[in-house]
Design an enzyme around this catalytic site. Structure first.
Site, short mmCIF file in Angstrom:
data_model
loop_
_atom_site.label_atom_id
_atom_site.label_comp_id
_atom_site.label_asym_id
_atom_site.label_seq_id
_atom_site.Cartn_x
_atom_site.Cartn_y
_atom_site.Cartn_z
N ASN A 163 0.61 -1.07 -0.06
CA ASN A 163 -0.02 0.09 0.15
C ASN A 163 0.58 1.30 0.10
O ASN A 163 0.41 2.28 -0.63
CB ASN A 163 -0.98 -0.08 1.12
CG ASN A 163 -0.46 -0.01 2.46
OD1 ASN A 163 0.61 -0.88 2.69
ND2 ASN A 163 -0.83 0.50 3.58
N ASP A 188 6.79 -6.84 -2.06
CA ASP A 188 5.43 -7.26 -2.38
C ASP A 188 5.20 -7.69 -3.70
O ASP A 188 5.78 -7.04 -4.40
CB ASP A 188 4.43 -6.16 -1.80
CG ASP A 188 3.10 -6.96 -1.68
OD1 ASP A 188 2.75 -7.23 -0.45
OD2 ASP A 188 2.44 -6.98 -2.64
N GLY A 237 2.52 -5.09 8.12
CA GLY A 237 1.28 -5.80 7.32
C GLY A 237 0.09 -6.19 8.38
O GLY A 237 0.02 -5.34 9.35
N GLU A 259 4.45 -3.39 12.54
CA GLU A 259 3.33 -2.36 12.55
C GLU A 259 2.28 -3.08 11.87
O GLU A 259 2.25 -3.41 10.90
CB GLU A 259 3.78 -1.14 11.74
CG GLU A 259 2.76 -0.08 12.03
CD GLU A 259 2.43 0.78 10.75
OE1 GLU A 259 1.95 0.82 9.88
OE2 GLU A 259 3.43 1.72 10.83
#
Length: 522
Positions: A163, A188, A237, A259
């Protein structure tokens, strides 16, 4: 030939693409290819790694680590500052890649770059002070000296999500490198090109080849391999995956920082500037199409101003331009993948089926793009709905009424997550008192989400099921080191002098304990 995404940036020639792919080292012939959110068509293939490739990457990084750590801090910082300059000078390239791979609006892509540049400058200029040796009062003054020093962990594994592929992929890596570690990063599968672009710029800035290794491929198997090979793991994630990372790291007795997810609340007090609160809510709820860990999903509003705030929020929401493509022409982009679209649509459909009311949005927009979804505002969300406390991770907010501060705090603290929260009010002193009662790693007052994370000198992280450890600030670099105590004696070993009775040594020590107690020393 299979169709490919028509949105490939013009500057990304085959030669440039090959220059990015070279940073993934593998003998395998297989590749992975993401789908661009703009048209659900393939972007560009990158080599696919195996767990054996991860092990080999970690071995190269481990071999390179002593020489990298032996450099002065200033030499390592010079590389990071050159990277900062290249990041700024070549920003159009990486903004194109972020948009092509994630779909976000260009402003939100640029915010990644802005924050990463700030992190790079901060740690390059202040990291030494965070890591400096600290003199400690010794047990025997004058003849002994004790110093606390920070030593690098060794090889750091960084597992980052799709993201925020630039900021989350590189912002943790920078303090790890400055602390003298080498790094193995897992790209990713949705966003490998952005991370590889950053790796190429870091090489251009002077980073030795083996100091930062990038692996790409399947998430679960490569993620496990990174945890198995590293000396410390930095993971960003989901909470579910974070548990797996923590459990696997615990078996090896290595440290982790995590996180994880959030279901972040925003409180609107009765005295708030409602237009300001509405703008802050829109910014925090719909930035990156709601696909950020700190974005707002729950708005908790004092009953006295509920109607007026809702009117202002709906006006601000309707002004958001939903679109897609490279450039600054819209405010909200598409979701990143079909999986994200299905999750968001499913949460909204479940809520509506169980009695929630759609005040704005609430549906996909295939006429705009395959994964486009309208900014959405819901009323009447209750505890039996998936959307109530489950992380939606999309452009959706739910409104809730309360009668005062105590009820607002109780609503904000529902669930087991605690990453970020916000309070809008004219009384900032009251907000600061309320903040201490909210279970959250950060609380923004009269700001939706960005102020706390933009303050790179302050730690950022979660409480409860939102994570362990902190990025930014002193903790953000010290986590990549171990504390080592160096104790020096000028007279040899402590203890009874040779040839003297032990009893006299003990009696002297006892007198010392009593004297220091009377003097109030230690």
């Amino acid at each position: 030939m299979s169709p490919v995404s028509a949105h490939r940036p013009a500057w990304l020639t085959d030669a440039r693409l090959a220059s990015l792919r070279r940073w993934v080292r593998t003998d395998r012939l297989g590749t992975i290819t993401a789908l661009s959110p703009f048209d659900a068509l393939p972007t560009a293939p990158v080599p696919e790694c195996s767990p054996d490739d991860v092990e080999a990457a970690a071995a190269r990084a481990r071999a390179a680590q002593p020489a990298w750590a032996a450099l002065s801090f200033e030499a390592r910082a010079a590389v990071i500052l050159r990277f900062h300059d290249l990041l700024v000078e070549r920003q159009d390239e990486v903004l194109d890649l972020i948009q092509w791979e994630v779909g976000k609006a260009r402003l939100h892509a640029w915010q990644e770059l802005l924050l990463l540049g700030t992190v790079a400058r901060h740690y390059a200029r202040h990291g030494r002070s965070y890591l400096k040796d600290r003199a400690v009062r010794p047990p025997v003054p004058v003849v002994t000296r004790v110093t606390e020093v920070r030593v690098p962990k060794g090889v750091v594994g960084v597992i980052s999500p799709w993201n925020y592929p630039l900021y989350l992929g590189v912002a943790d890596l920078i303090p790890a490198l400055l602390a003298g570690n080498t790094v193995v990063s897992k790209a990713d599968p949705q966003t490998p090109l952005t991370l590889l672009w950053a790796r190429a710029r870091m090489a251009e800035a002077g980073l030795p080849e083996d100091v930062w290794q990038v692996v790409a491929g399947d998430g679960p198997s490569l993620g496990e391999a990174v945890v198995d090979a590293a000396d410390y793991v930095c993971f960003t994630g989901s909470t579910a995956t974070g548990r797996i990372v923590a459990e696997r790291a615990a078996r090896r007795l290595i440290g982790v920082s995590l996180e994880l997810g959030g279901k972040n609340p925003l409180i609107v007090r009765a005295d708030a500037d409602l237009d300001l609160a509405a703008r802050g809510t829109v910014d925090a709820a719909f930035a990156n199409s709601g696909q950020m860990c700190i974005h707002i999903e729950r708005v908790i509003i004092h009953r006295k101003v509920y109607d007026a705030f809702t009117e202002a929020l709906l006006a601000a929401t309707s002004a958001q331009r939903l679109g897609q493509g490279l450039g600054f022409g819209y405010d909200v982009g598409p979701l990143a993948s079909r999986a994200q679209l299905e999750k968001v649509s499913g949460h909204v459909a479940d809520a509506v089926a169980k009695g929630a009311t759609v005040l704005a949005g609430g549906r996909a927009r295939p006429d705009i793009g395959p994964y486009a979804y309208q900014p959405t505002v819901l009323d009447g969300v209750t505890g039996d709905m998936d959307l109530c406390l489950g992380e939606t991770f999309g452009p959706v907010v739910a409104l809730h009424r309360v009668d005062g501060d105590d009820e607002a705090v109780a609503a904000a603290n529902l669930g087991r997550q605690g990453l970020s929260a916000s309070i809008f009010t004219a009384d900032t002193a009251a907000a600061q008192a309320l903040a201490r009662r909210i279970r959250s790693g950060a609380v923004n007052v009269n700001d939706g989400a960005g102020l706390a994370i933009a303050t790179v000198e302050a730690p950022m992280g979660g409480r409860g099921e939102s994570g362990l450890g902190r990025r930014h600030g002193a903790e953000g670099i010290r986590r990549f080191t171990d504390a080592q105590t160096v104790a020096v004696s000028r007279l040899g070993p402590l203890g009874p002098p040779p040839g003297r009775p032990v009893e006299s040594f003990v009696a002297l020590g006892t007198k010392q304990l009593k004297l220091l107690r009377r003097l109030g020393i230690r």
